[in-house]
Design a protein around this motif. Structure first.
Motif, PDB file in Angstrom:
ATOM      1  N   ASP A   1       6.979   8.732 -16.813  1.00 42.12           N
ATOM      2  CA  ASP A   1       7.545   7.447 -16.876  1.00 42.12           C
ATOM      3  C   ASP A   1       8.598   7.168 -15.671  1.00 42.12           C
ATOM      4  OD1 ASP A   1       9.846   8.512 -17.266  1.00 42.12           O
ATOM      5  OD2 ASP A   1       9.564   8.353 -19.744  1.00 42.12           O
ATOM      6  N   LEU A   2       8.508   7.867 -14.883  1.00 47.33           N
ATOM      7  CA  LEU A   2       9.474   7.813 -13.702  1.00 47.33           C
ATOM      8  C   LEU A   2      10.700   7.372 -13.874  1.00 47.33           C
ATOM      9  CD1 LEU A   2       6.616   5.932 -11.648  1.00 47.33           C
ATOM     10  CD2 LEU A   2       6.812   8.323 -11.894  1.00 47.33           C
ATOM     11  N   SER A   3      11.532   7.983 -14.788  1.00 46.34           N
ATOM     12  CA  SER A   3      12.808   7.746 -15.132  1.00 46.34           C
ATOM     13  C   SER A   3      13.886   7.819 -14.007  1.00 46.34           C
ATOM     14  CB  SER A   3      13.361   8.442 -16.502  1.00 46.34           C
ATOM     15  OG  SER A   3      12.527   8.116 -17.617  1.00 46.34           O
ATOM     16  N   ALA A   4      13.466   8.901 -13.081  1.00 45.62           N
ATOM     17  CA  ALA A   4      14.384   9.225 -11.991  1.00 45.62           C
ATOM     18  C   ALA A   4      14.090   8.306 -10.771  1.00 45.62           C
ATOM     19  CB  ALA A   4      14.217  10.606 -11.632  1.00 45.62           C
ATOM     20  N   GLY A   5      12.973   7.423 -11.040  1.00 44.29           N
ATOM     21  CA  GLY A   5      12.431   6.633  -9.654  1.00 44.29           C
ATOM     22  C   GLY A   5      11.126   6.962  -9.338  1.00 44.29           C
ATOM     23  N   ALA A   6      10.510   6.168  -8.538  1.00 46.27           N
ATOM     24  CA  ALA A   6       8.979   6.491  -7.976  1.00 46.27           C
ATOM     25  C   ALA A   6       9.160   7.632  -6.922  1.00 46.27           C
ATOM     26  CB  ALA A   6       8.337   5.091  -7.841  1.00 46.27           C
ATOM     27  N   PRO A   7       8.709   8.859  -6.899  1.00 44.41           N
ATOM     28  CA  PRO A   7       8.818   9.543  -5.582  1.00 44.41           C
ATOM     29  C   PRO A   7       7.882   9.017  -4.763  1.00 44.41           C
ATOM     30  CG  PRO A   7       7.622  10.525  -7.440  1.00 44.41           C
ATOM     31  CD  PRO A   7       7.987   9.216  -8.167  1.00 44.41           C
ATOM     32  N   GLY A   8       8.313   9.442  -3.509  1.00 42.63           N
ATOM     33  CA  GLY A   8       7.564   8.971  -2.416  1.00 42.63           C
ATOM     34  C   GLY A   8       6.227   9.194  -2.215  1.00 42.63           C
ATOM     35  N   ILE A   9       5.879  10.439  -2.934  1.00 42.85           N
ATOM     36  CA  ILE A   9       4.455  10.911  -2.697  1.00 42.85           C
ATOM     37  C   ILE A   9       3.585  10.081  -3.644  1.00 42.85           C
ATOM     38  CG2 ILE A   9       4.359  12.454  -5.036  1.00 42.85           C
ATOM     39  CD1 ILE A   9       3.164  14.725  -3.442  1.00 42.85           C
ATOM     40  N   LEU A  10       3.975   9.241  -4.598  1.00 39.63           N
ATOM     41  CA  LEU A  10       3.220   8.045  -5.360  1.00 39.63           C
ATOM     42  C   LEU A  10       3.207   6.914  -4.663  1.00 39.63           C
ATOM     43  CD1 LEU A  10       4.065   9.220  -9.041  1.00 39.63           C
ATOM     44  CD2 LEU A  10       2.176   9.749  -7.577  1.00 39.63           C
ATOM     45  N   GLU A  11       3.836   6.690  -3.682  1.00 43.24           N
ATOM     46  CA  GLU A  11       4.071   5.199  -2.989  1.00 43.24           C
ATOM     47  C   GLU A  11       2.716   5.165  -1.908  1.00 43.24           C
ATOM     48  OE1 GLU A  11       8.023   5.273  -1.774  1.00 43.24           O
ATOM     49  OE2 GLU A  11       8.609   4.223  -3.792  1.00 43.24           O
TER      50      GLU A  11
ATOM     51  N   GLU B   1       2.918  -8.596 -15.300  1.00 42.49           N
ATOM     52  CA  GLU B   1       2.653  -9.515 -14.337  1.00 42.49           C
ATOM     53  C   GLU B   1       3.931 -10.211 -13.679  1.00 42.49           C
ATOM     54  OE1 GLU B   1       0.435 -12.352 -16.452  1.00 42.49           O
ATOM     55  OE2 GLU B   1      -1.142 -10.868 -17.028  1.00 42.49           O
ATOM     56  N   ALA B   2       4.942 -10.392 -14.586  1.00 40.51           N
ATOM     57  CA  ALA B   2       6.108 -10.948 -13.920  1.00 40.51           C
ATOM     58  C   ALA B   2       6.952  -9.849 -12.964  1.00 40.51           C
ATOM     59  CB  ALA B   2       7.261 -11.223 -15.272  1.00 40.51           C
ATOM     60  N   THR B   3       6.593  -8.703 -12.942  1.00 43.01           N
ATOM     61  CA  THR B   3       7.605  -7.827 -12.203  1.00 43.01           C
ATOM     62  C   THR B   3       6.396  -7.210 -10.926  1.00 43.01           C
ATOM     63  OG1 THR B   3       7.007  -6.041 -13.840  1.00 43.01           O
ATOM     64  CG2 THR B   3       9.087  -7.091 -14.205  1.00 43.01           C
ATOM     65  N   ASP B   4       5.235  -7.584 -10.949  1.00 41.61           N
ATOM     66  CA  ASP B   4       4.258  -6.971  -9.959  1.00 41.61           C
ATOM     67  C   ASP B   4       4.761  -7.503  -8.441  1.00 41.61           C
ATOM     68  OD1 ASP B   4       2.285  -6.296  -8.431  1.00 41.61           O
ATOM     69  OD2 ASP B   4       0.633  -7.282  -9.518  1.00 41.61           O
ATOM     70  N   PRO B   5       5.208  -6.275  -7.731  1.00 37.88           N
ATOM     71  CA  PRO B   5       5.771  -6.752  -6.436  1.00 37.88           C
ATOM     72  C   PRO B   5       4.734  -7.314  -5.541  1.00 37.88           C
ATOM     73  CG  PRO B   5       5.295  -4.450  -6.650  1.00 37.88           C
ATOM     74  CD  PRO B   5       5.161  -4.989  -8.063  1.00 37.88           C
ATOM     75  N   ASP B   6       3.329  -7.247  -5.863  1.00 32.75           N
ATOM     76  CA  ASP B   6       2.333  -7.669  -5.096  1.00 32.75           C
ATOM     77  C   ASP B   6       1.724  -9.029  -5.492  1.00 32.75           C
ATOM     78  OD1 ASP B   6       2.291  -5.471  -3.673  1.00 32.75           O
ATOM     79  OD2 ASP B   6       0.965  -4.451  -4.826  1.00 32.75           O
ATOM     80  N   ALA B   7       2.179  -9.554  -6.562  1.00 36.05           N
ATOM     81  CA  ALA B   7       1.749 -10.554  -7.052  1.00 36.05           C
ATOM     82  C   ALA B   7       2.214 -12.033  -6.069  1.00 36.05           C
ATOM     83  CB  ALA B   7       2.406 -11.160  -8.658  1.00 36.05           C
ATOM     84  N   GLU B   8       1.177 -12.908  -6.066  1.00 29.62           N
ATOM     85  CA  GLU B   8       1.501 -14.118  -5.096  1.00 29.62           C
ATOM     86  C   GLU B   8       2.510 -14.962  -5.933  1.00 29.62           C
ATOM     87  OE1 GLU B   8      -1.923 -16.050  -3.673  1.00 29.62           O
ATOM     88  OE2 GLU B   8      -3.048 -14.424  -3.661  1.00 29.62           O
ATOM     89  N   VAL B   9       3.515 -15.394  -5.216  1.00 27.39           N
ATOM     90  CA  VAL B   9       4.588 -16.312  -5.854  1.00 27.39           C
ATOM     91  C   VAL B   9       4.116 -17.661  -5.545  1.00 27.39           C
ATOM     92  CG1 VAL B   9       7.029 -16.737  -6.167  1.00 27.39           C
ATOM     93  CG2 VAL B   9       6.086 -14.336  -6.032  1.00 27.39           C
ATOM     94  N   TYR B  10       4.210 -18.711  -6.422  1.00 29.40           N
ATOM     95  CA  TYR B  10       3.780 -19.838  -6.108  1.00 29.40           C
ATOM     96  C   TYR B  10       5.013 -20.750  -6.382  1.00 29.40           C
ATOM     97  CZ  TYR B  10      -1.162 -18.447  -6.356  1.00 29.40           C
ATOM     98  OH  TYR B  10      -2.089 -17.851  -6.145  1.00 29.40           O
ATOM     99  N   ASP B  11       5.651 -21.637  -5.311  1.00 29.07           N
ATOM    100  CA  ASP B  11       6.581 -22.549  -5.789  1.00 29.07           C
ATOM    101  C   ASP B  11       6.403 -23.692  -6.486  1.00 29.07           C
ATOM    102  OD1 ASP B  11       8.357 -21.073  -4.162  1.00 29.07           O
ATOM    103  OD2 ASP B  11       7.485 -22.034  -2.431  1.00 29.07           O
TER     104      ASP B  11
ATOM    105  N   PRO C   1       0.644   0.802 -13.078  1.00 29.93           N
ATOM    106  CA  PRO C   1       1.044   0.701 -11.717  1.00 29.93           C
ATOM    107  C   PRO C   1       2.685   1.268 -11.624  1.00 29.93           C
ATOM    108  CG  PRO C   1       1.112  -1.251 -12.720  1.00 29.93           C
ATOM    109  CD  PRO C   1       0.537  -0.289 -13.626  1.00 29.93           C
ATOM    110  N   LEU C   2       3.170   1.618 -10.588  1.00 29.06           N
ATOM    111  CA  LEU C   2       4.528   2.040 -10.210  1.00 29.06           C
ATOM    112  C   LEU C   2       5.582   1.204 -10.940  1.00 29.06           C
ATOM    113  CD1 LEU C   2       4.711   3.439  -6.775  1.00 29.06           C
ATOM    114  CD2 LEU C   2       4.405   4.761  -8.651  1.00 29.06           C
TER     115      LEU C   2
END
Length: 431
Positions: free
Chosen positions: A177-187, A421-431, A197-198
């Motif tokens: 569950d990546l409690s300590a953060g996402a390690p670089g090896i998974l990025e 969906e709301a926290t997806d860093p790759d999601a397109e944001v529409y104004d 997803p991360l």
């Protein structure tokens, strides 16, 4: 097996069960339309509490362990759901890599990894377990008490892919569950599917955001059924910048606890409930039942002893707690073998595949059961979750009770899909 409810206040839950059974075609159609618009989490488990007067999820896990608690009868459902999930994501998948938690000495947890390996193997994949733990420097086989063995191999990272020596997976299943953060090896893995997803990990995820999504889902579902959404929704609020170790930020906590208890008292009065309301204060990004306390009166927070403050200050992987969610406490009025119990429902893709009762003989009806000393009894979910018996008297039939649990669990899963969906860093944001 249906656990017995030890309360005379079974009226509202029996009415809810009846309403859910009567509305089954509408409910299933509603879910079907939702899944046309939203992607379910790859897998999930939901802790549910049945108070006799309300039935609500209190936690949703997007990296569920405990698959070893599912019975043999439940495996065919899990395998079918795994096939459906993989087919949607990577139909030509041949190899799957499972990345487990780093605590390799916990044999109970490793039995869960073996079960996942078994499920995906039967779904038609070559499955191996790759550890990102610094302790695993070479292939390590661990013997489990039940006779199974699990082989952990160190992961190998190339520029764009993750795998093992001589094993190149199309899909990577995180059970960490990546409690300590996402390690670089998974990025920055662009050519493989990383599931979940991360941003489903606790370094990004917040319980308060999840329950905000759940509140939205429960209102819409309540409208569909013509019920008060409170019957399936735990009220909540949150508080940031709390420092339990130093005793800072407790004023914010007191104010919010008091305001939430007032709201709950109002609902209890509306429904003629005589129980004493309580709230549960939890780390907003916590797991493993750590960083949790029950509060019945805001005054209790003035007298927190050092032991309780220390317990609240640190959670899994040594992470300090600064944000908390304050959640309406939901009693559990269910008993299995005289022990307080709560159902935990397991899902893969959009399907309920099984579950179990978490029991704790030393805990009360208003306490967290996810604690040392808990034991597990499988739910009779093998056939019943999908095959309710419409003619049966409410509260008397296991299939009907478990169908209702499956509906509430799927509402929480739908909320998780909104949340991701709301926290997806790759999601397109529409104004």
């Amino acid at each position: 097996m249906v656990p017995h409810l030890i309360t005379a206040l079974t009226g509202p839950i029996n009415e809810l069960e009846q309403r859910i059974l009567d509305s089954m075609p509408a409910i299933e159609r509603w879910f079907r339309l939702e899944w046309m618009e939203h992607t379910p989490p790859f897998y999930s488990s939901v802790d549910i509490r049945n108070a006799g007067f309300k039935l609500a999820p209190v936690d949703t896990n997007l990296y569920p362990g405990g698959w070893n608690n599912l019975t043999q009868e439940m495996l065919p459902l899990a395998v079918q759901a795994a096939m459906a999930a993989i087919e949607k994501i990577c139909p030509e998948a041949r190899n799957l890599l499972i990345i487990p938690e780093n605590h390799t000495r916990n044999t109970f947890y490793l039995a869960n990894v073996v079960q996942l390996q078994r499920i995906f193997n039967m779904a038609g994949l070559n499955v191996r377990v790759g550890s990102i733990s610094p302790e695993i420097k070479k292939t390590t086989t661990v013997q489990l008490p039940n006779g199974d063995t699990v082989t952990l191999e160190p992961v190998v990272r190339s520029k764009r892919r993750l795998g093992l020596k001589d094993f190149d997976p199309c899909t990577i299943l995180l059970n960490n569950d990546l409690s300590a953060g996402a390690p670089g090896i998974l990025e920055d893995i662009h050519e493989q599917y990383l599931l979940p997803p991360l941003h489903a990990g606790w370094s990004v995820r917040r319980k308060s955001r999840h329950f905000q999504s759940y509140e939205e889902v429960s209102k819409r579902f309540g409208k569909l059924l013509g019920i008060d959404p409170w019957l399936i929704n735990p009220l909540f609020t949150k508080c940031g910048e709390v420092d339990f170790a130093e005793g800072d930020g407790l004023e914010c906590l007191r104010t919010n606890v008091d305001a939430l208890l007032t709201k709950v008292r109002r609902k209890y009065k509306e429904y003629g409930i005589t129980e004493k309301p309580f709230v549960v204060v939890k780390a907003d990004n916590g797991t493993y039942g750590m960083g949790i306390m029950t509060v019945r009166d805001a005054k209790e927070l003035d007298a927190l002893n050092r032991k309780t403050r220390n317990k609240m200050a640190i959670i899994k992987d040594g992470q300090t707690v600064s944000d908390v969610i304050i959640q309406e406490g939901v009693l559990t009025q269910e008993r299995v073998h005289e022990a307080v119990a709560e159902p935990v429902v397991y899902m893969m893709d959009r399907y309920v595949v099984g579950g179990f009762y978490r029991m704790h003989a030393e805990r009360g009806v208003d306490e967290n059961l996810n604690a040392p000393g808990a034991s597990f009894v499988p739910l009779a979910f093998d056939h019943s979750a999908q095959l309710p018996q419409p003619g049966a008297r409410p509260g008397a039939s296991a299939p009907n009770r478990f169908y209702m649990y499956g509906v509430v669990a799927r509402l929480a899963m739908l909320a998780a899909s909104y949340e991701l969906e709301a926290t997806d860093p790759d999601a397109e944001v529409y104004d």
